[in-house]
Design an enzyme around this catalytic site. Structure first.
Site, PDB file in Angstrom:
ATOM      1  CB  CYS A  86      13.079  38.590  41.744  1.00 46.19           C
ATOM      2  SG  CYS A  86      12.624  37.275  41.318  1.00 46.19           S
ATOM      3  CG  HIS A 194      10.821  39.337  46.042  1.00 51.13           C
ATOM      4  ND1 HIS A 194      10.528  40.208  44.578  1.00 51.13           N
ATOM      5  CD2 HIS A 194      10.946  38.198  45.365  1.00 51.13           C
ATOM      6  CE1 HIS A 194      10.408  39.536  43.808  1.00 51.13           C
ATOM      7  NE2 HIS A 194      10.750  38.250  44.152  1.00 51.13           N
ATOM      8  CD  GLU A 196       9.925  43.361  46.032  1.00 49.01           C
ATOM      9  OE1 GLU A 196      11.139  43.237  46.510  1.00 49.01           O
ATOM     10  OE2 GLU A 196       9.644  42.903  44.972  1.00 49.01           O
TER      11      GLU A 196
END
Lengths: 222, 81
Positions: A86, A194, A196
């Site tokens: 990002c 994302h 994560e």
């Protein structure tokens, strides 16, 4: 195995990235943007999501010129692994470690939702746990994720198999539905979605855990 | 003596400007019919020490290449006053 997570003023996914590193067996160490060197023995550098320097001037522009980014660029030039997620992807293109630019979303809105994608290459330390064409979903949360590059660069990315992920339902106007790209040596990955935020069933999906597990495996083999 | 530099940063021709497009639509909604296109950019003013305009322009050019503009998508124009 150690992973440095760079913390800029305005980073807000740094701790999520550290959790994802740790869950994959990569020992995270937080590194402040004013540091001028990476800790010894760092195998991978993570540039986290967020709004470094308040997105002033251009997203990622000021972070890309911060002291630690000289060390990150040296690490990349030595063949070290780097993942920018990002805002981290925006920093990588502003730093010139990846080609192209990330512009305002075509629809002008901040978009925060799960983004279904296909894996475009399995030939990288980050994507070797997937198969080409596999459908994966990571959340996106960005205002400036509209990937842009000139026609020559786009052709080169395609020709060199350097597109890592493509959106199934292009949310932001990105050229070629590009969600993430690799460097020439395939050791630097930048992506807007994302991974994560998709490592635990409680987050609604675990597709991202495969990326960090593959990365840990590749670093362990190195 | 000081000088002022004004840097105009614009998206290059051919690079889609979604914000400019949104402004054009909004102008149309307000009844301004004659607007064929809108491009939105930035103006950056710098207060500079020194009196050598040519040297200042060269320095500001380096600033543009290194930070003020992203030359992948943006062009810039410098005025020294």
């Amino acid at each position: 195995m150690r992973g440095a997570v760079i913390v800029f003023p305005g980073s807000n996914c740094d701790r999520d990235l550290a959790v994802a590193f740790r869950a994959a067996g990569i020992d995270p160490v937080m590194v402040w943007h004013k540091d001028t060197s990476l800790p010894a023995g760092v195998d991978v550098v993570g540039l986290p999501g967020g709004f470094s320097y308040g997105d002033y001037l251009r997203c990622g522009a000021i972070a890309a010129r911060s002291p630690i980014c000289v060390a990150v660029a040296d690490h990349a030039r030595r063949g070290g692994a780097v993942i920018g997620i990002c805002n981290g992807f925006q920093v990588l293109v502003e730093a010139g470690l990846l080609p192209g630019a990330l512009m305002r979303n075509a629809g002008l809105k901040f978009i925060c939702k799960p983004a279904p994608m296909t894996v475009a290459t399995a030939d990288s330390p980050f994507t070797s746990g997937y198969t080409v064409g596999q459908a994966v979903t990571f959340p996106i949360a960005h205002h400036d994720g509209n990937y842009t590059a000139d026609a020559d660069t786009l052709a080169r990315l395609d020709g060199e198999d350097r597109v890592a992920f493509r959106y199934m339902d292009n949310p932001n106007g990105s050229a070629g539905d590009i969600a993430g790209i690799l460097s020439e040596n395939r050791r630097v990955l930048g992506l807007m979605p994302h991974p994560e935020r998709a490592i635990d069933p409680a987050q609604g999906g675990t597709d991202g855990a495969v990326l960090f597990a593959a990365l840990a495996g590749a670093l362990a083999d190195a | 003596m000081t000088m002022k530099a004004v840097v105009h940063v614009m998206l290059k021709p051919g690079v889609l400007d979604p914000q400019g497009e949104a402004v054009r639509h909004a102008l149309g909604a307000l009844g301004f019919d004659g607007v064929n296109g809108v491009r939105q950019g930035k103006v950056i003013e710098l207060d500079l020490a020194g009196t050598d305009a040519a040297a200042a322009e060269a320095e500001v050019r380096r600033m543009c290449e290194k930070l003020l503009a992203n030359t992948v998508i943006e062009s810039y124009r410098i005025e020294i006053a």
